[in-house]
Write a protein that holds these residues in place. Structure first.
Motif, mmCIF file in Angstrom:
data_model
loop_
_atom_site.group_PDB
_atom_site.id
_atom_site.type_symbol
_atom_site.label_atom_id
_atom_site.label_comp_id
_atom_site.label_asym_id
_atom_site.label_seq_id
_atom_site.Cartn_x
_atom_site.Cartn_y
_atom_site.Cartn_z
ATOM 1 N N UNK A 1 2.936 -5.760 -7.486
ATOM 2 C CA UNK A 1 2.394 -4.590 -6.769
ATOM 3 C C UNK A 1 1.053 -4.933 -6.145
ATOM 4 N N UNK A 2 0.179 -5.572 -6.918
ATOM 5 C CA UNK A 2 -1.111 -5.978 -6.366
ATOM 6 C C UNK A 2 -0.942 -7.029 -5.279
ATOM 7 N N UNK A 3 -0.050 -7.979 -5.495
ATOM 8 C CA UNK A 3 0.167 -9.019 -4.488
ATOM 9 C C UNK A 3 0.630 -8.407 -3.168
ATOM 10 N N UNK A 4 1.571 -7.455 -3.243
ATOM 11 C CA UNK A 4 2.030 -6.786 -2.025
ATOM 12 C C UNK A 4 0.904 -6.023 -1.350
ATOM 13 N N UNK A 5 0.119 -5.293 -2.140
ATOM 14 C CA UNK A 5 -0.995 -4.542 -1.571
ATOM 15 C C UNK A 5 -1.989 -5.456 -0.877
ATOM 16 N N UNK A 6 -2.271 -6.583 -1.483
ATOM 17 C CA UNK A 6 -3.279 -7.492 -0.932
ATOM 18 C C UNK A 6 -2.868 -8.076 0.413
ATOM 19 N N UNK A 7 -1.575 -8.110 0.692
ATOM 20 C CA UNK A 7 -1.153 -8.558 2.025
ATOM 21 C C UNK A 7 -1.697 -7.621 3.103
ATOM 22 N N UNK A 8 -1.740 -6.315 2.796
ATOM 23 C CA UNK A 8 -2.337 -5.367 3.739
ATOM 24 C C UNK A 8 -3.852 -5.503 3.773
ATOM 25 N N UNK A 9 -4.454 -5.692 2.611
ATOM 26 C CA UNK A 9 -5.909 -5.821 2.532
ATOM 27 C C UNK A 9 -6.374 -7.039 3.327
ATOM 28 N N UNK A 10 -5.568 -8.097 3.344
ATOM 29 C CA UNK A 10 -5.908 -9.283 4.131
ATOM 30 C C UNK A 10 -5.984 -8.963 5.617
ATOM 31 N N UNK A 11 -5.164 -8.005 6.052
ATOM 32 C CA UNK A 11 -5.063 -7.690 7.485
ATOM 33 C C UNK A 11 -6.028 -6.604 7.924
ATOM 34 N N UNK B 1 0.830 -1.210 0.000
ATOM 35 C CA UNK B 1 0.000 0.000 0.000
ATOM 36 C C UNK B 1 0.863 1.259 0.000
ATOM 37 N N UNK B 2 1.888 1.246 -0.817
ATOM 38 C CA UNK B 2 2.808 2.380 -0.847
ATOM 39 C C UNK B 2 2.162 3.627 -1.449
ATOM 40 N N UNK B 3 1.141 3.433 -2.271
ATOM 41 C CA UNK B 3 0.449 4.569 -2.863
ATOM 42 C C UNK B 3 -0.524 5.219 -1.881
ATOM 43 N N UNK B 4 -0.779 4.550 -0.773
ATOM 44 C CA UNK B 4 -1.729 5.045 0.219
ATOM 45 C C UNK B 4 -0.998 5.892 1.256
ATOM 46 N N UNK B 5 -1.630 6.981 1.685
ATOM 47 C CA UNK B 5 -1.063 7.834 2.734
ATOM 48 C C UNK B 5 -1.463 7.260 4.091
ATOM 49 N N UNK B 6 -0.478 6.764 4.831
ATOM 50 C CA UNK B 6 -0.726 6.073 6.097
ATOM 51 C C UNK B 6 -0.030 6.823 7.220
ATOM 52 N N UNK B 7 -0.700 6.939 8.374
ATOM 53 C CA UNK B 7 -0.158 7.804 9.421
ATOM 54 C C UNK B 7 -0.402 7.241 10.811
ATOM 55 N N UNK B 8 0.368 7.768 11.748
ATOM 56 C CA UNK B 8 0.081 7.626 13.168
ATOM 57 C C UNK B 8 -0.488 8.955 13.646
ATOM 58 N N UNK B 9 -1.614 8.901 14.337
ATOM 59 C CA UNK B 9 -2.242 10.103 14.874
ATOM 60 C C UNK B 9 -1.973 10.192 16.375
ATOM 61 N N UNK B 10 -1.688 11.402 16.844
ATOM 62 C CA UNK B 10 -1.491 11.622 18.275
ATOM 63 C C UNK B 10 -2.391 12.761 18.736
ATOM 64 N N UNK B 11 -2.928 12.608 19.942
ATOM 65 C CA UNK B 11 -3.799 13.620 20.544
ATOM 66 C C UNK B 11 -3.218 13.979 21.910
ATOM 67 N N UNK B 12 -2.791 15.217 22.052
ATOM 68 C CA UNK B 12 -2.128 15.659 23.265
ATOM 69 C C UNK B 12 -2.939 16.787 23.898
ATOM 70 N N UNK B 13 -3.749 16.415 24.894
ATOM 71 C CA UNK B 13 -4.638 17.383 25.544
ATOM 72 C C UNK B 13 -5.413 18.187 24.511
ATOM 73 N N UNK B 14 -5.948 17.494 23.539
ATOM 74 C CA UNK B 14 -6.692 18.116 22.447
ATOM 75 C C UNK B 14 -8.084 18.492 22.951
ATOM 76 N N UNK B 15 -8.385 19.763 22.891
ATOM 77 C CA UNK B 15 -9.656 20.250 23.422
ATOM 78 C C UNK B 15 -10.690 20.358 22.303
ATOM 79 N N UNK B 16 -11.851 19.752 22.556
ATOM 80 C CA UNK B 16 -12.952 19.775 21.600
ATOM 81 C C UNK B 16 -14.198 20.342 22.270
ATOM 82 N N UNK B 17 -15.044 21.033 21.514
ATOM 83 C CA UNK B 17 -16.312 21.503 22.093
ATOM 84 C C UNK B 17 -17.232 20.325 22.387
ATOM 85 N N UNK B 18 -18.194 20.548 23.216
ATOM 86 C CA UNK B 18 -19.103 19.470 23.594
ATOM 87 C C UNK B 18 -19.839 18.861 22.427
ATOM 88 N N UNK B 19 -20.083 19.651 21.381
ATOM 89 C CA UNK B 19 -20.845 19.136 20.252
ATOM 90 C C UNK B 19 -19.973 18.412 19.229
#
Length: 388
Positions: free
Chosen positions: A355-365, A209-227
């Motif tokens: 390329x498809x075979x490699x991608x499908x390894x991720x799709x399996x998971x 899935x090299x064409x896909x943008x993949x990330x780790x997200x972090x939330x550090x005292x992230x303030x959100x409104x009640x809604x």
């Protein structure tokens, strides 16, 4: 009688209605024109073609199975067929559309407030805003109920802390649907990614899935409104229902990768010569091609059948697991077999097979591992849970 088409041996196309055929043809033409010749380079460069997002929106492919808010309101089967044609180009492209529509737009559409829907869904349908879905954590994949991300009340606001891992679209997103534990159970939050305390880090060095943008997200005292909380659902039912929507697209999509691999092998076998004749004339090559054709057509029959059941409102999540498990396994088998027909050429990005075979390894998971879907079906068959 018409002679069967080697590329559609059972005549699956005849099972589709006019609208479904038109959507499939339109997406196939788009992929062949805009994606096929470039996908290998994007894979090698680990680059997502963000310039295509607007076109995906113009074609009505983003949130296409949802109604209202600028969404196309197509059938589930039509959505599945679009996923198939997108993944025939690359799994990363289908993953973008799946995450945008089924994991980011769907929870807002189904569980969000009117204000959340009005703010985000029209822009997301047009491709002007990109979404991602935060559930998986660095140490919590198949057991989301044990997540560590937590949101606590602070007056009328929420304070969010934690992290999410392997998040498709994470570095592209304008909004994240984040699932977190609260004192009242698991809740979903609509999080604009420009909120202070939000960080998205690109995951590099992927072999799939090299064409896909993949990330780790972090939330550090992230303030959100009640809604910011999704008001329409509490508990794991929320994120699991979104995953079921995405898995449905995968059980079609994986067959697009499989079809490309099969067709590449079929074409190659007709032109590659050894011992004075095309290798398609040798018995062992024909055995491989026949096996791939049978598996591909059986997977297509299953996908269309499950699509019809979903359109009728009669598709339980266990059968989505059945389809995802079966068809991704089928696609991987086809990709690997196709690679053997192309031999050394099969490992080159000049051909799409490995390329498809490699991608499908991720799709399996992702969207539920092979093991989890097996246990889902095992529980259905025996009435006993084997998770713990």
């Amino acid at each position: 009688m018409t002679k069967p088409d080697p590329r559609d041996l059972l005549g699956i196309r005849d099972l589709l209605n006019e609208e479904e055929r038109e959507i499939a043809d339109t997406v196939r033409t788009f992929v062949r024109k805009e994606v096929a010749d470039h996908a290998g380079q994007w894979f090698e460069d680990a680059t997502f073609p963000k310039h295509l997002v607007g076109q995906l929106g113009e074609m009505g492919l983003l949130g296409m199975h949802l109604t209202g808010y600028g969404c196309a309101g197509t059938s589930a089967t039509a959505y599945g067929l679009a996923c198939l044609e997108l993944e025939a180009g690359d799994s990363g492209l289908r993953s973008f559309v799946s995450v945008q529509g089924s994991l980011a737009m769907f929870p807002i559409w189904k569980y969000g407030s009117d204000e959340q829907k009005d703010r985000w869904l029209p822009a997301m349908a047009r491709g002007e805003a990109i979404g991602c879905f935060g559930l998986t954590e660095p140490d919590r994949g198949s057991d989301p109920g044990d997540m560590r991300t937590f949101a606590k009340r602070d007056g009328g606001d929420w304070i969010l802390n934690g992290s999410k891992m392997w998040i498709t679209n994470g570095t592209l997103a304008d909004v994240a649907v984040v699932w977190a534990r609260t004192d009242d159970g698991v809740r979903g939050f609509v999080v604009p990614t420009d909120t202070p305390g939000f960080t998205a880090r690109e995951i590099k060095h992927k072999l799939s899935l090299r064409m896909s943008a993949t990330a780790e997200l972090s939330f550090d005292d992230l303030r959100l409104p009640g809604d910011a909380v999704l008001p329409g659902v509490t508990g794991l039912k929320g994120p699991l229902s979104c995953l079921s929507e995405a898995r449905f697209g995968i059980l079609f999509g994986a067959l697009g990768a499989a079809r490309t691999c099969y067709e590449s092998a079929l074409d190659y076998a007709s032109t590659r010569e050894q011992f004075g004749r095309p290798i398609g004339g040798f018995q062992l090559t024909q055995q491989k091609l026949v096996g791939m054709a049978m598996e591909l057509n059986q997977g297509m029959l299953l996908a269309v059948h499950l699509g019809r059941r979903k359109d009728a409102g009669e598709l339980p999540p266990e059968l989505v697991s059945f389809g995802k498990l079966n068809n991704v396994r089928t696609a991987i088998d086809i990709a690997r077999t196709a690679r053997t027909i192309l031999a050394a050429n099969g490992i080159s990005l000049e051909y799409p097979v490995l390329r498809h075979a490699n991608n499908l390894e991720s799709v399996l998971t992702y969207e539920g591992t092979e093991e989890i879907h097996t246990l889902v079906l095992g529980q259905l068959l025996t009435g006993q849970s084997a998770y713990r």
